[in-house]
Design a protein around this motif. Structure first.
Motif, PDB file in Angstrom:
ATOM      1  N   PHE A  20       0.359 -36.786  19.744  1.00  0.00           N
ATOM      2  CA  PHE A  20       0.339 -36.338  21.133  1.00  0.00           C
ATOM      3  C   PHE A  20       1.711 -36.498  21.774  1.00  0.00           C
ATOM      4  N   ARG A  21       2.364 -37.624  21.499  1.00  0.00           N
ATOM      5  CA  ARG A  21       3.689 -37.848  22.087  1.00  0.00           C
ATOM      6  C   ARG A  21       4.684 -36.808  21.590  1.00  0.00           C
ATOM      7  N   VAL A  22       4.622 -36.517  20.298  1.00  0.00           N
ATOM      8  CA  VAL A  22       5.518 -35.507  19.737  1.00  0.00           C
ATOM      9  C   VAL A  22       5.244 -34.146  20.365  1.00  0.00           C
ATOM     10  N   GLY A  27       6.698 -29.772  23.765  1.00  0.00           N
ATOM     11  CA  GLY A  27       6.297 -28.850  24.823  1.00  0.00           C
ATOM     12  C   GLY A  27       7.294 -28.821  25.962  1.00  0.00           C
ATOM     13  N   PHE A  28       7.804 -29.988  26.328  1.00  0.00           N
ATOM     14  CA  PHE A  28       8.800 -30.051  27.400  1.00  0.00           C
ATOM     15  C   PHE A  28      10.088 -29.357  26.975  1.00  0.00           C
ATOM     16  N   MET A  29      10.505 -29.574  25.727  1.00  0.00           N
ATOM     17  CA  MET A  29      11.710 -28.918  25.217  1.00  0.00           C
ATOM     18  C   MET A  29      11.572 -27.400  25.269  1.00  0.00           C
ATOM     19  N   ILE A  30      10.415 -26.905  24.862  1.00  0.00           N
ATOM     20  CA  ILE A  30      10.193 -25.458  24.853  1.00  0.00           C
ATOM     21  C   ILE A  30      10.152 -24.910  26.278  1.00  0.00           C
ATOM     22  N   PHE A  31       9.519 -25.666  27.181  1.00  0.00           N
ATOM     23  CA  PHE A  31       9.479 -25.242  28.587  1.00  0.00           C
ATOM     24  C   PHE A  31      10.892 -25.122  29.151  1.00  0.00           C
ATOM     25  N   MET A  32      11.747 -26.138  28.889  1.00  0.00           N
ATOM     26  CA  MET A  32      13.115 -26.106  29.393  1.00  0.00           C
ATOM     27  C   MET A  32      13.911 -24.979  28.744  1.00  0.00           C
ATOM     28  N   VAL A  85      18.371 -20.532  17.989  1.00  0.00           N
ATOM     29  CA  VAL A  85      18.427 -21.269  16.725  1.00  0.00           C
ATOM     30  C   VAL A  85      18.277 -22.767  16.978  1.00  0.00           C
ATOM     31  N   THR A  86      18.911 -23.256  18.046  1.00  0.00           N
ATOM     32  CA  THR A  86      18.862 -24.685  18.358  1.00  0.00           C
ATOM     33  C   THR A  86      17.447 -25.152  18.664  1.00  0.00           C
ATOM     34  N   ILE A  87      16.708 -24.383  19.477  1.00  0.00           N
ATOM     35  CA  ILE A  87      15.350 -24.817  19.830  1.00  0.00           C
ATOM     36  C   ILE A  87      14.438 -24.784  18.608  1.00  0.00           C
ATOM     37  N   LEU A  88      14.655 -23.817  17.712  1.00  0.00           N
ATOM     38  CA  LEU A  88      13.862 -23.761  16.483  1.00  0.00           C
ATOM     39  C   LEU A  88      14.151 -24.973  15.600  1.00  0.00           C
ATOM     40  N   MET A  89      15.434 -25.307  15.471  1.00  0.00           N
ATOM     41  CA  MET A  89      15.810 -26.456  14.645  1.00  0.00           C
ATOM     42  C   MET A  89      15.310 -27.763  15.253  1.00  0.00           C
ATOM     43  N   ILE A  93      12.689 -30.289  13.547  1.00  0.00           N
ATOM     44  CA  ILE A  93      13.083 -31.673  13.259  1.00  0.00           C
ATOM     45  C   ILE A  93      12.102 -32.654  13.881  1.00  0.00           C
ATOM     46  N   LEU A  94      11.668 -32.345  15.104  1.00  0.00           N
ATOM     47  CA  LEU A  94      10.755 -33.242  15.812  1.00  0.00           C
ATOM     48  C   LEU A  94       9.346 -33.193  15.223  1.00  0.00           C
ATOM     49  N   CYS A  95       8.829 -31.991  15.029  1.00  0.00           N
ATOM     50  CA  CYS A  95       7.432 -31.843  14.612  1.00  0.00           C
ATOM     51  C   CYS A  95       7.201 -32.216  13.149  1.00  0.00           C
ATOM     52  N   PHE A  96       8.191 -31.993  12.298  1.00  0.00           N
ATOM     53  CA  PHE A  96       8.022 -32.288  10.879  1.00  0.00           C
ATOM     54  C   PHE A  96       8.573 -33.660  10.487  1.00  0.00           C
TER      55      PHE A  96
END
Length: 310
Positions: A20-22, A27-32, A85-89, A93-96
């Protein structure tokens, strides 16, 4: 675990599960990302405007405007690709869990080499991207004017340096450093080359001395530079607001010393040589810029003092 005591009390509460924390951070990163992309789109549209801002008409040539415009559009297009590219990376990195995995592999490598894998102090090699070549500003009228200005403000100037920046780029700048009564001023050689006369260089130094005289360096040092991810963007936005206010104050300080005309000329010259964007979206600049757009700075400098007092 981030909250070991709370998790021990609440057990397997969903709110404290790692997944959940991840997900929350991702989610916040994607929103920004989408929010900042919206601002980027607004700025890209402003860059496509083919007309100079009215305050710059007759001041900056159409040829230089077109060069700066083309350069800014190219940078903007690259920025879209870079951020995507940065948001995908970052999300991957965070999710995996790539960083924890890499940390584990690094520990295994340390153990394989026969070292203490429990020792978290890792020595790494750092390479300098480039070497700045420093030299003393030679004796002459420019040096005398800067020293006279510093003395009039009781700035404890000990040395004047010129740094070689032209071998890397055309970017120009000036700054100061040092503690207490042992301070230095550093000029980029590009600043001297790009300004049409010594008065413009001195005007830029007057602006920098305004930061010192008005204690902006101390305030910026005290201000919080970093915070947790959810607040970082808000803090940066607030710091940019403060920074832009400081820039207006430093401009006003240089104007009060009688350098209004020279400062305007110097700012315009730097804008031209650095190929900075002439047209800026107000939302984009308010969120991203630590310095006010050129048009706003010129308007503030040229504004009559009597109007401000009213």
């Amino acid at each position: 675990m981030a909250f070991p005591y709370l998790e021990a009390v609440l057990g397997e509460s969903y709110w404290f599960r790692e997944g959940f924390r991840v997900s929350l951070i991702a989610g916040f990163m994607i929103f920004m990302y989408f929010f900042e992309t919206y601002l980027d789109i607004r700025q890209h549209a402003a860059l496509k405007l083919t007309n100079l801002p009215k305050p710059l008409e007759g001041v900056i040539s159409q040829e230089k405007f077109e060069r700066a415009r083309a350069y800014s559009i190219d940078k903007s297009c690259f920025h879209f690709i870079h951020e995507a590219v940065t948001i995908l990376m970052d999300t991957a990195i965070l999710c995996f869990g790539i960083l924890p995995w890499f940390w584990k592999v690094s520990g295994n490598l340390v153990a394989y080499l026969g070292l203490d894998a429990e020792n978290e102090i890792m020595h790494t090699l750092s390479f300098l991207a480039g070497v700045m070549i420093w030299s003393q500003l030679p004796d002459g009228e420019l040096r005398e004017k800067i020293e006279k200005l510093a003395a009039s403000l009781k700035f404890p100037l000990k040395k004047l340096f010129v740094v070689d920046g032209s071998t890397r780029s055309s970017h120009s700048n000036a700054y100061m450093y040092g503690f207490f009564n042992n301070k230095r001023i550093v000029l980029y050689d590009t600043l001297i080359q790009q300004c049409t006369n010594e008065e413009e260089v001195v005007a830029v130094i007057a602006h920098e001395l305004g930061h010192w005289k008005l204690n902006h360096t101390m305030y910026s040092f005290i201000a919080v530079q970093h915070t947790v991810i959810p607040l970082q963007h808000l803090v940066n936005f607030g710091l940019n607001l403060v920074s832009r206010t400081f820039e207006f104050q430093a401009d006003a300080f240089a104007k009060k010393l009688g350098y209004a005309k020279a400062l305007c000329a110097g700012l315009i010259k730097l804008q031209e040589e650095n190929l900075s964007a002439m047209n800026t979206d107000p939302w984009y600049s308010a969120y991203h810029y630590s310095h006010p757009p050129l048009v706003e700075r010129l308007a503030a400098i040229e504004e009559p003092d009597s109007k401000k007092e009213d």
